[in-house]
Design an enzyme around this catalytic site. Sequence first.
Site, PDB file in Angstrom:
ATOM      1  N   ASP A  99       0.833  -1.203   0.000  1.00 54.37           N
ATOM      2  CA  ASP A  99       0.000   0.000   0.000  1.00 54.37           C
ATOM      3  C   ASP A  99       0.866   1.251   0.000  1.00 54.37           C
ATOM      4  O   ASP A  99       1.894   1.319   0.692  1.00 54.37           O
ATOM      5  CB  ASP A  99      -0.905   0.025   1.232  1.00 54.37           C
ATOM      6  CG  ASP A  99      -2.381  -0.002   0.888  1.00 54.37           C
ATOM      7  OD1 ASP A  99      -2.784   0.808   0.028  1.00 54.37           O
ATOM      8  OD2 ASP A  99      -3.117  -0.820   1.451  1.00 54.37           O
TER       9      ASP A  99
ATOM     10  N   ASP B  48      -3.603   4.192  -2.320  1.00 56.16           N
ATOM     11  CA  ASP B  48      -4.787   4.514  -1.535  1.00 56.16           C
ATOM     12  C   ASP B  48      -5.324   5.884  -1.957  1.00 56.16           C
ATOM     13  O   ASP B  48      -4.566   6.828  -2.183  1.00 56.16           O
ATOM     14  CB  ASP B  48      -4.393   4.539  -0.052  1.00 56.16           C
ATOM     15  CG  ASP B  48      -5.558   4.780   0.868  1.00 56.16           C
ATOM     16  OD1 ASP B  48      -6.472   3.944   0.900  1.00 56.16           O
ATOM     17  OD2 ASP B  48      -5.539   5.815   1.566  1.00 56.16           O
TER      18      ASP B  48
END
Length: 533
Positions: free
Chosen positions: A110, A214
Amino acid sequence: MRRAADSKATDAVDAQWWRDSVFYQVYVRSFADSDGDGIGDLEGIRSRLGYLELLGVDALWLTPFYRSPMADNGYDISDPRDVDPVFGDLAAFDRLVADAHAHGMKVTIDLVPNHTSAEHEWFQAALASLPGSPERERYIFREGLGITGEHPPNNWVSAFGGPAWTRVPDGQWYLHLFAPEQPDLNWNNHEVHADLERTLRFWLDRGVDGFRIDVAHGMAKPPGLPDMDLRAAGADALISGEYRDIPDRRFDNDGVHEIHQMIRKVLDEYPGTMAVGEIWVSDEERFARYLRPDELHLGFNFRLVLTHFDADALRASIERSLAIAGSAGVAATWTLSNHDVWRQVSRYGGGEQGVRRARAMALVELALPGAIYLYNGEELGLANVDLPVEAMVDPRARTAGPDKGRDGCRVPIPWEGDKAPFGFTTADTAWLPMPDDWADLTVEAQLENTDSTLSLYRHALELRHQHPAFDGDEVEWYGAPAGCFALRRKPGGLVCALNTSAAPVDLPPGEVLLSSAPLIEGKLPPDAAAWLV
């Protein structure tokens, strides 16, 4: 540690390995705990790589494991270039990457570029500095409205509920599109760009194969920060589509594309690496902009997540997703669940009906051309867990209400045994309570049961990887009874039939490779799907 660029060893197909890969999202806190503290960690993941290889996935996506005060379970990052001690250390990360590669799996992680933790050294320096200082220019600080600045600078609301602004003691306000502990970065600041590039190179040099970005539609903010139309706020507006023509000024501003172009330039220096974006943008033309050749390699559009269990609606979602990806010249990206949405068993009605429909949708998804993202536990047929309010830790549950919390889909994975915590940890309890009735859903219980959901996923993934019928990037549609559809992969020839009606239906001609439920006198039962050649 930087990988070598060897064009002779990497042909064009291998260099774009992500186009048809099956990614497996590991919610790090909930996958496997190696040290008995009740929280999953990197060594826990490494200990279960054999299971992931047996399952048949091609790549991992790890949720944040960076240093964090955990106000949002790691998405509030205080140091993006280190591992939080609760998850291990950099040496543990390096071992995980090396072992995953040895098992034939890529590793993606991420990336959270929209905001930092309020405990990041930059934000602490901003709080200690004067308005207008270079330290504050890394974030979005503004004077308030009203005679004494007592009102926020605009009417923006947080995605977690409540205002998107918090006032500091000297009277200024700072912007946070999520929790107050997650201040938004100012992407007009050159230091912010340079720091993200440093983070990218840090992890690429350690061997990661890519990033999931994200809030990839965030980061850039409109000049002047004008008020928003509050009807456009929230996931409910996106799901219903009622206000999809009203722009949400908080997101999808044109300046975001320069940021993705910068990220792509760095990735292009590391052959065989990729980025996929979390893109909550309903306008198809604007969505496609993120997939231009100098931006993202893949983009989640979440259409299958937002579509109910109805053949006609699902067909429309599949057709639009393929069209958008095709117009951009990239592979489509499919997912049915993740750590932010209800698990599909619960979304499709819960209980036995939810399981049947989730199994059927697994075959639909895995029949499609493009990249697949599975969420840990969906291969076990897990449903959302109804947690007591006192057990919830998600900040959205506190600000938007318990019914908006995401903890129910984040409960740890049951591995073995007949009582909680089912081998997830040696502690008495896990970080989120696990239900006692999961004994039949553990990996151990399902592994040798040929009728289990885990066995269905394993068989489906094996066929997807090995059977020539899955060749090709095109799909054509057959005529089908009401409440059903049948699609065919071209040129491979795989046929996937789905029955969302209330009665068994005849299958298209061909040999049945796999079905999500036993056939009834040769017919496909309700809430079921089948593959044929």
